[in-house]
Write an enzyme that holds these catalytic residues in place. Structure first.
Site, PDB file in Angstrom:
ATOM      1  N   ASP A  10      83.378  81.644  71.998  1.00  0.00           N
ATOM      2  CA  ASP A  10      84.110  82.915  72.109  1.00  0.00           C
ATOM      3  C   ASP A  10      83.605  83.661  73.350  1.00  0.00           C
ATOM      4  O   ASP A  10      82.568  83.294  73.920  1.00  0.00           O
ATOM      5  CB  ASP A  10      83.881  83.775  70.851  1.00  0.00           C
ATOM      6  CG  ASP A  10      84.607  85.112  70.921  1.00  0.00           C
ATOM      7  OD1 ASP A  10      85.776  85.148  71.348  1.00  0.00           O
ATOM      8  OD2 ASP A  10      83.998  86.152  70.579  1.00  0.00           O
ATOM      9  N   SER A  11      84.309  84.724  73.710  1.00  0.00           N
ATOM     10  CA  SER A  11      83.857  85.562  74.829  1.00  0.00           C
ATOM     11  C   SER A  11      82.521  86.235  74.508  1.00  0.00           C
ATOM     12  O   SER A  11      81.788  86.622  75.404  1.00  0.00           O
ATOM     13  CB  SER A  11      84.895  86.642  75.118  1.00  0.00           C
ATOM     14  OG  SER A  11      85.039  87.493  73.996  1.00  0.00           O
ATOM     15  N   TYR A  42      87.279  89.625  77.415  1.00  0.00           N
ATOM     16  CA  TYR A  42      88.289  88.843  78.126  1.00  0.00           C
ATOM     17  C   TYR A  42      89.657  89.538  78.077  1.00  0.00           C
ATOM     18  O   TYR A  42      90.529  89.239  78.878  1.00  0.00           O
ATOM     19  CB  TYR A  42      88.482  87.481  77.439  1.00  0.00           C
ATOM     20  CG  TYR A  42      87.433  86.431  77.672  1.00  0.00           C
ATOM     21  CD1 TYR A  42      86.269  86.689  78.387  1.00  0.00           C
ATOM     22  CD2 TYR A  42      87.622  85.147  77.162  1.00  0.00           C
ATOM     23  CE1 TYR A  42      85.319  85.695  78.578  1.00  0.00           C
ATOM     24  CE2 TYR A  42      86.681  84.145  77.352  1.00  0.00           C
ATOM     25  CZ  TYR A  42      85.531  84.420  78.062  1.00  0.00           C
ATOM     26  OH  TYR A  42      84.607  83.435  78.242  1.00  0.00           O
ATOM     27  N   GLY A  43      89.822  90.405  77.052  1.00  0.00           N
ATOM     28  CA  GLY A  43      91.137  90.892  76.625  1.00  0.00           C
ATOM     29  C   GLY A  43      92.078  91.448  77.664  1.00  0.00           C
ATOM     30  O   GLY A  43      93.292  91.392  77.501  1.00  0.00           O
ATOM     31  N   CYS A  73      88.445  82.175  69.848  1.00  0.00           N
ATOM     32  CA  CYS A  73      88.820  83.349  70.628  1.00  0.00           C
ATOM     33  C   CYS A  73      90.334  83.283  70.814  1.00  0.00           C
ATOM     34  O   CYS A  73      90.844  82.318  71.403  1.00  0.00           O
ATOM     35  CB  CYS A  73      88.114  83.284  71.982  1.00  0.00           C
ATOM     36  SG  CYS A  73      88.607  84.579  73.136  1.00  0.00           S
ATOM     37  N   ASN A  74      91.036  84.267  70.281  1.00  0.00           N
ATOM     38  CA  ASN A  74      92.503  84.260  70.402  1.00  0.00           C
ATOM     39  C   ASN A  74      92.937  84.372  71.854  1.00  0.00           C
ATOM     40  O   ASN A  74      93.926  83.773  72.269  1.00  0.00           O
ATOM     41  CB  ASN A  74      93.100  85.432  69.616  1.00  0.00           C
ATOM     42  CG  ASN A  74      92.864  85.304  68.127  1.00  0.00           C
ATOM     43  OD1 ASN A  74      91.729  85.448  67.667  1.00  0.00           O
ATOM     44  ND2 ASN A  74      93.896  85.018  67.369  1.00  0.00           N
ATOM     45  N   THR A  75      92.192  85.178  72.616  1.00  0.00           N
ATOM     46  CA  THR A  75      92.575  85.416  74.011  1.00  0.00           C
ATOM     47  C   THR A  75      92.458  84.126  74.827  1.00  0.00           C
ATOM     48  O   THR A  75      93.364  83.773  75.586  1.00  0.00           O
ATOM     49  CB  THR A  75      91.667  86.516  74.601  1.00  0.00           C
ATOM     50  OG1 THR A  75      91.655  87.620  73.685  1.00  0.00           O
ATOM     51  CG2 THR A  75      92.157  86.982  75.944  1.00  0.00           C
ATOM     52  N   GLU A 152      80.567  94.651  70.264  1.00  0.00           N
ATOM     53  CA  GLU A 152      79.547  94.112  71.173  1.00  0.00           C
ATOM     54  C   GLU A 152      78.342  95.053  71.275  1.00  0.00           C
ATOM     55  O   GLU A 152      77.235  94.612  71.554  1.00  0.00           O
ATOM     56  CB  GLU A 152      80.135  93.870  72.569  1.00  0.00           C
ATOM     57  CG  GLU A 152      81.073  92.674  72.644  1.00  0.00           C
ATOM     58  CD  GLU A 152      80.379  91.313  72.506  1.00  0.00           C
ATOM     59  OE1 GLU A 152      79.252  91.151  73.014  1.00  0.00           O
ATOM     60  OE2 GLU A 152      80.982  90.409  71.885  1.00  0.00           O
ATOM     61  N   CYS A 184      92.224  88.917  66.622  1.00  0.00           N
ATOM     62  CA  CYS A 184      91.095  88.778  67.551  1.00  0.00           C
ATOM     63  C   CYS A 184      89.870  88.535  66.678  1.00  0.00           C
ATOM     64  O   CYS A 184      89.689  89.223  65.657  1.00  0.00           O
ATOM     65  CB  CYS A 184      90.915  90.054  68.372  1.00  0.00           C
ATOM     66  SG  CYS A 184      89.355  90.124  69.289  1.00  0.00           S
ATOM     67  N   THR A 185      89.040  87.585  67.068  1.00  0.00           N
ATOM     68  CA  THR A 185      87.930  87.198  66.188  1.00  0.00           C
ATOM     69  C   THR A 185      86.824  88.252  66.115  1.00  0.00           C
ATOM     70  O   THR A 185      85.965  88.174  65.234  1.00  0.00           O
ATOM     71  CB  THR A 185      87.348  85.837  66.621  1.00  0.00           C
ATOM     72  OG1 THR A 185      86.987  85.910  68.010  1.00  0.00           O
ATOM     73  CG2 THR A 185      88.353  84.730  66.414  1.00  0.00           C
ATOM     74  N   HIS A 186      86.840  89.226  67.003  1.00  0.00           N
ATOM     75  CA  HIS A 186      85.870  90.320  66.872  1.00  0.00           C
ATOM     76  C   HIS A 186      86.241  91.263  65.712  1.00  0.00           C
ATOM     77  O   HIS A 186      85.386  91.934  65.158  1.00  0.00           O
ATOM     78  CB  HIS A 186      85.835  91.169  68.151  1.00  0.00           C
ATOM     79  CG  HIS A 186      84.981  90.612  69.243  1.00  0.00           C
ATOM     80  ND1 HIS A 186      85.344  89.541  69.999  1.00  0.00           N
ATOM     81  CD2 HIS A 186      83.760  91.003  69.714  1.00  0.00           C
ATOM     82  CE1 HIS A 186      84.403  89.291  70.903  1.00  0.00           C
ATOM     83  NE2 HIS A 186      83.435  90.161  70.748  1.00  0.00           N
TER      84      HIS A 186
HETATM   85  N1  DGL Z   1      87.201  87.554  70.357  1.00  0.00           N
HETATM   86  C1  DGL Z   1      88.229  87.407  71.294  1.00  0.00           C
HETATM   87  C2  DGL Z   1      89.592  87.174  70.746  1.00  0.00           C
HETATM   88  O1  DGL Z   1      89.694  86.614  69.681  1.00  0.00           O
HETATM   89  C3  DGL Z   1      88.111  87.993  72.648  1.00  0.00           C
HETATM   90  C4  DGL Z   1      88.030  89.441  72.771  1.00  0.00           C
HETATM   91  C5  DGL Z   1      87.757  89.840  74.170  1.00  0.00           C
HETATM   92  O2  DGL Z   1      86.833  89.313  74.790  1.00  0.00           O
HETATM   93  O3  DGL Z   1      88.481  90.718  74.648  1.00  0.00           O
HETATM   94  O4  DGL Z   1      90.581  87.493  71.343  1.00  0.00           O
END
Ligand code: DGL
Length: 257
Positions: A10-11, A42-43, A73-75, A152, A184-186
């Protein structure tokens, strides 16, 4: 049988919400978690840049000897999954699916909310999934502004987090959404706050991570890649951001179990 580790990437810290499900479901598998950390979030980065970062991450997990990679990570999935699958074939790569399908099947009000990063929401993957499963359903999307940064920086239980969550879901609730998808996994780290904000509104929150872990099991079956049942697993944590971030990953992972 194959005792090599599964890579989970993931990011940053978010993919740990997937890592813990994989660990629970597959207690004999060794896992290498890679949380970039250096380039998070990353978003809102351009797609090409996210693709390059995802490529570097997967290459480093392959160099660690991983037999499979989960892009948690979805992104990064939205920006790069086809490219990664082609480049690293025949290694199986699991990506994140926006859980729009179960939400659309389960909605009673006909209104479904989706929270994700900007980059995921404007991607082809989300458009395709929404078109496929969202017909006859009102889909209301919103970026979780500030959510990744809150997680984060360990501020996910603060009043500031509660306000960010309230702002993000306001329109969904006004329209009567009874399903909110975490894209988003966060975001599952914000679940206690989210549950408080939607309390009493009959809303179900949909976290796709158990389904992703089930997909990992299926692919291990299909490719004959399961570790031996008596294999003693190891859990390692890697990052591009330096030792103190690596220790945060380790700590957050232990806390998340
Ligand atoms: N956890 C990530 C996701 O699922 C990335 C979030 C990010 O870095 O912006 O999209």
């Amino acid at each position: 049988m194959n005792d090599a580790p599964i890579g989970v990437y993931d990011s940053g810290l978010g993919g740990l919400t997937v890592w813990r499900e994989v660990r629970r479901m597959l207690p004999s598998e060794s896992l290498v978690y890679l949380g970039d950390g250096k380039n998070c979030p990353y978003g809102s980065r351009p797609r090409e840049e996210v693709r390059r970062l995802a490529d570097e991450a997967v290459a480093s997990l392959v160099a660690q000897g991983c037999k499979m990679v989960v892009v948690a990570c979805n992104t990064a999935t939205a920006a790069a999954i086809d490219f990664l699958r082609e480049k690293y074939a025949p290694m199986p790569i699991v990506g994140m699916e926006p859980a729009v399908k179960p939400a659309c099947l389960n909605t009673r009000s006909g209104v479904v909310g989706v929270l994700a990063t900007e980059r995921s929401l404007d991607g082809e993957l989300f458009r395709r999934t929404a078109a496929k499963y969202g017909s006859g359903v009102e889909l209301i999307t919103a970026p979780g502004r500030g959510f990744v940064e809150l997680v984060e920086s360990d501020r996910e239980s603060t009043p500031e987090a509660e306000q960010a969550v309230r702002d993000a879901v306001a329109v969904m609730l006004e329209h009567g959404a009874d399903q909110i998808v975490l894209g988003c996994t966060h975001y599952p780290f914000l679940l206690p706050v989210l549950e408080r904000v939607v309390a009493g509104r009959g809303v179900e929150i949909v976290d796709p991570s158990p389904a992703v872990a089930r997909r990992v099991v299926q692919l291990l079956d299909q490719y004959g890649l399961h570790a031996a049942p008596d294999h003693v697993p190891s859990y390692t944590f890697r990052t591009f951001a330096g030792e103190s971030y690596r220790l945060r990953l380790e700590h957050k992972a232990a806390e998340s179990l």
